[in-house]
Design an enzyme around this catalytic site. Structure first.
Site, short mmCIF file in Angstrom:
data_model
loop_
_atom_site.label_atom_id
_atom_site.label_comp_id
_atom_site.label_asym_id
_atom_site.label_seq_id
_atom_site.Cartn_x
_atom_site.Cartn_y
_atom_site.Cartn_z
N CYS A 82 0.83 -1.21 0.00
CA CYS A 82 0.00 0.00 0.00
C CYS A 82 0.86 1.27 0.00
CB CYS A 82 -1.00 -0.04 1.15
SG CYS A 82 -2.32 1.19 0.96
N HIS A 190 -3.82 -5.04 -0.36
CA HIS A 190 -3.45 -5.58 0.95
C HIS A 190 -3.48 -7.11 0.91
CE1 HIS A 190 -3.36 -1.83 3.28
NE2 HIS A 190 -4.21 -1.41 2.36
N GLU A 192 -2.58 -9.09 3.10
CA GLU A 192 -2.97 -9.60 4.42
C GLU A 192 -4.47 -9.60 4.63
OE1 GLU A 192 -1.79 -6.64 3.75
OE2 GLU A 192 -2.60 -5.11 5.12
#
Lengths: 211, 252
Positions: A82, A190, A192
């Protein structure tokens, strides 16, 4: 010496990144750290970021982490996420600030009043799951073409060297959502928070041994 | 292209997921961690947890739930309910929330939205608005779980929240909530057209067509529903397939 350092310069929440790394590499030693020594000694470095780029740059410098991040970006497996992608470039339109200058190019904002092909308004931030059109870098191994990843951002990178581009997405025009060079790989989305596809990318990063 | 999001909502009290009708008459729906995992398996795009615990004694429970969910489920998690100060935002983010939803406190203290957004970024600040129609084409903002009128116009309020740094608006129709007759589509359209930031439609979903209408007619960027998923009427996957058949871009 830790296997993986997650660089913490005080901008928001790194717990999600840490938990996702733990999920794919339960045996690895992982440190969420603002200590430049730990970053310098780690085998791999993850450089996340959220919030506004001027704040991120300021906080990075306030903690004396700039040089450690620059060194890691040049000499060990390095994953930007990001704002951690955006900060690698030379300049950002967000707050009109210089970035780290590791990669050539700039960070610009999505235009306002964007419309899709049916004339519907496209919101900024670009938030949600979008398709990623990727190249053949090893970090994409096992990840389907056009797999969806979770994005949330209002700015995107414009590398001045097209050979850096490892993936694009469309909103509605194509924009670069992954860039790489040598030991460095960085993504706008992202991983994650991108369910199975995201964990797969993190797994590939953990296993990556760039020449 | 960007997919429209389907977001199951889990109202949590005393460690259980519950669902009421128009904010009353609670019905038990199960264990939050188990339910969160199920929706993740079904392909939910995000999860929203609303802590509706009345007593402050039980406030710790939500943190433990979020910690457990965040270690097992790798999609965005939004948590709201009882957020009064920046420290509450911080605590929820530290527990594993990706976004924090602010409702009543945004009205009593709008500066909280500005402070939280500048500290943690707009991407993690959701402002929840409970709206009730007061005349055709006019909706008033209510707080305290829908009990208290504020005199604020919903569209103007949403614009102000965007200006202060909200990254997203969670828009609930008090008139429709729990009624299973569909979203207030005029409300949804009025708010989404007035904003640059994404709007999540909420309140009133009773079938899959309602979800599709929220996007196609209401113009929502995401749709939130609770009871149609909790009580096994539909899976998230069925909802997505239905929406895809209607030409809506979804993550399948």
């Amino acid at each position: 010496m830790v296997d993986i350092a997650i660089v913490d310069y005080g901008m928001g929440n790194l717990r999600s990144v840490q938990q996702a790394v733990h999920k794919v590499a339960p045996d690895a030693s992982v440190s969420v750290t603002d200590d430049s020594q730990v970053v310098g000694d780690a085998k791999r470095v993850i450089f996340p970021g959220q919030g506004a780029m001027p704040d991120c740059m300021r906080e990075l410098d306030a903690r004396g982490l700039r040089q450690a991040v620059l060194d890691a970006a040049r000499n060990k497996p390095f994953l930007g996420i990001c704002i951690g992608l955006q900060m690698l470039f030379e300049h950002s339109a967000e707050g009109n600030v210089p970035g780290l200058g590791v990669l050539p190019g700039e960070v610009v904002r999505f235009a306002s009043e964007l419309r899709d092909a049916q004339g519907n308004k496209l919101k900024v931030p670009h938030m949600g799951w979008n398709q990623v059109h990727h190249g053949d870098h090893v970090l994409w191994n096992g990840i389907a073409q056009d797999a969806r990843f979770y994005f949330v951002h209002s700015y995107y990178v414009r590398p001045s060297d097209v050979s850096l581009v490892q993936a694009t997405s469309d909103y509605p025009q194509p924009f670069v959502c992954a860039a790489a060079r040598d030991n460095l790989f960085a993504v706008q989305f992202h991983p994650e928070k991108s369910a199975a596809a995201g964990l797969h990318l993190l797994q590939n990063f953990i296993n990556w041994n760039p020449a | 292209m960007l997919a429209k999001r389907i977001i199951p909502c889990l109202d949590v009290t005393a460690g259980r997921v519950v669902k009421g009708v128009s904010f009353v008459k609670l019905r038990d729906a199960g264990d939050p961690v188990e339910i969160a995992r199920r929706y993740d398996d079904q392909g939910a795009d995000e999860l929203t947890f609303l802590d509706i615990t009345a007593s402050s004694d039980d406030r710790g429970i939500i943190f433990r739930i979020i910690e457990q969910v965040a270690s097992q489920v790798f999609i965005p998690l939004t948590v709201g309910g009882g957020v009064r100060e920046v420290q509450d935002v911080r605590n929820l983010l530290n527990a594993g929330a990706d976004k924090v939803s602010i409702n009543t406190s945004a009205v009593t203290n709008p500066q909280l939205v500005a402070d939280a957004a500048s500290r943690y970024g707009s991407q993690c600040i959701v402002v929840a608005i409970d709206a009730k129609q007061v005349q055709p084409g006019k909706w008033e903002v209510f707080t305290h779980g829908g009990r208290k009128a504020t005199g604020l116009d919903t569209v103007e309020w949403a614009k102000k929240m965007q200006l202060l740094g909200a990254g997203e608006i969670l828009l609930t129709s008090m008139d429709q909530d729990g009624q299973k007759k569909g979203f207030d589509l005029a409300l949804t359209r009025a708010v989404t057209d007035a904003l640059e930031i994404p709007v999540i439609a909420s309140g009133g979903v009773g079938n899959l067509q309602h979800l599709a209408d929220g996007v196609k007619i209401g113009g929502a960027d995401a749709v939130l529903a609770a009871s149609i998923f909790h009580f096994g009427e539909y899976t998230v996957q069925q909802a997505k397939q239905f929406m895809a058949q209607q030409g809506i871009e979804v993550r399948l």
